[in-house]
Design an enzyme around this catalytic site. Structure first.
Site, mmCIF file in Angstrom:
data_model
loop_
_atom_site.group_PDB
_atom_site.id
_atom_site.type_symbol
_atom_site.label_atom_id
_atom_site.label_comp_id
_atom_site.label_asym_id
_atom_site.label_seq_id
_atom_site.Cartn_x
_atom_site.Cartn_y
_atom_site.Cartn_z
ATOM 1 N N PRO A 2 -29.514 9.697 42.700
ATOM 2 C CA PRO A 2 -29.802 10.669 41.640
ATOM 3 C C PRO A 2 -30.286 9.974 40.368
ATOM 4 C CG PRO A 2 -27.527 10.870 42.434
ATOM 5 C CD PRO A 2 -28.116 9.666 43.084
ATOM 6 N N GLU A 3 -31.318 10.535 39.750
ATOM 7 C CA GLU A 3 -31.814 10.027 38.479
ATOM 8 C C GLU A 3 -31.464 11.052 37.400
ATOM 9 O OE1 GLU A 3 -35.839 8.486 38.761
ATOM 10 O OE2 GLU A 3 -35.589 8.020 40.866
ATOM 11 N N ARG A 111 -21.293 7.031 51.120
ATOM 12 C CA ARG A 111 -21.383 5.565 51.162
ATOM 13 C C ARG A 111 -20.472 4.863 50.155
ATOM 14 N NH1 ARG A 111 -27.570 3.981 51.407
ATOM 15 N NH2 ARG A 111 -26.634 1.919 51.615
#
Ligand SMILES: [Zn+2]
Length: 276
Positions: A2-3, A111
């Protein structure tokens, strides 16, 4: 990963859902990249009321009414789920918070590159070591052609890498760096210090426009980014060069090329973004 637009979208959803809520209990699995054990998390959070959820760079700041707070980062694959508490643990649930209204706010992460930190001081004064060395927020007035020009004078780094360095400007990752450089007509390998003031102005403006358009679209879903309610971002269809190597440039028809820079892929049009 995500940015800024994706984190902004999630931040707004969390703020809508959590503002004014009291946390009654909290627990953590200890599996996130940076984590806190359940005992400390429970002791820190229990009984605290959430006054707002805000953002600094790609960190989500859960601000309590006593001004302390939680610093959360989604890492590569983090996401949140808020449902009525069924006392069930979801498959990738790494931490959870029970709310006084009976809901369970879950921090899930496949993750485990996400992080969860406690901030005992005033979270919005940015003295926490995680927050203190972050660069300019790209959507504020402080980030503009002049500040970019000033900060990049000594940098031999390729401009795309410079844009993605969180010590310079925050929240711009690979997707939006590629798109902004395309819009500004700048080759991604140009050393940052070679950009004149005029081109810095064009690039800073392009960064702002790309990010604002992406926020309006709810972000970009490439693989697993989702908003809190599970909805996808719609900016993927507006991407002009990112992930489009071999396709024709939407402006001039030349073939979009791909270049590896420090392990990250740069996508550019050789005609619209000539190497000078
Ligand atoms: Zn082109």
């Amino acid at each position: 990963m995500p940015e800024l637009p994706e984190v902004t979208t999630i931040c707004r959803s969390l703020d809508r859902q959590l503002r004014g809520q009291v946390i009654t209990a909290a627990a953590s699995s200890g599996r996130l990249r940076v984590d806190v054990d359940s005992v400390h998390l429970q002791r820190f959070c229990a009984g605290k009321c959430i006054s707002a959820v805000t953002r600094r760079a790609k960190y989500l700041l859960v601000v309590f009414t006593d001004h302390s707070g939680l610093i959360l980062h989604l890492g590569m694959t983090g996401y949140f789920v808020i449902t009525p508490d069924d006392q069930q643990t979801l498959p990738y649930e790494r931490a959870h918070f029970l709310l006084a209204d009976g809901r369970r706010w879950r921090f899930c992460d496949i993750r485990c590159f996400g992080s969860l930190q406690l901030c005992h001081e005033d979270i919005q004064s940015c003295t926490h070591p995680t927050l203190v060395n972050l660069g300019l927020e790209p959507l504020t007035k402080a980030f503009n052609g002049s500040s970019m020009h000033r900060l990049s004078r000594n940098s031999r780094t390729p401009v795309k890498t410079w844009l993605m360095d969180q010590r310079n400007v925050v929240g711009v990752g690979n997707i939006y760096a590629n798109e902004a450089l395309f819009r500004a007509g700048i080759h991604p390998a140009t050393p940052a210090r070679r950009l004149g003031l005029q081109r810095c102005r064009q690039l800073a403006a392009a960064v702002k426009t790309v990010l604002q358009e992406a926020i309006a679209a709810g972000g970009t879903t490439i693989s697993d980014y989702r908003d809190v309610d599970g909805s996808e971002g719609h900016f993927s269809t507006a991407l002009e060069v990112y992930g489009r190597a071999g396709e024709p440039c939407p402006r001039c028809g030349a073939t979009i090329e791909r270049l590896l820079q420090g392990g990250r892929a740069a996508f550019f049009c050789p005609r619209c973004q000539p190497r000078r």
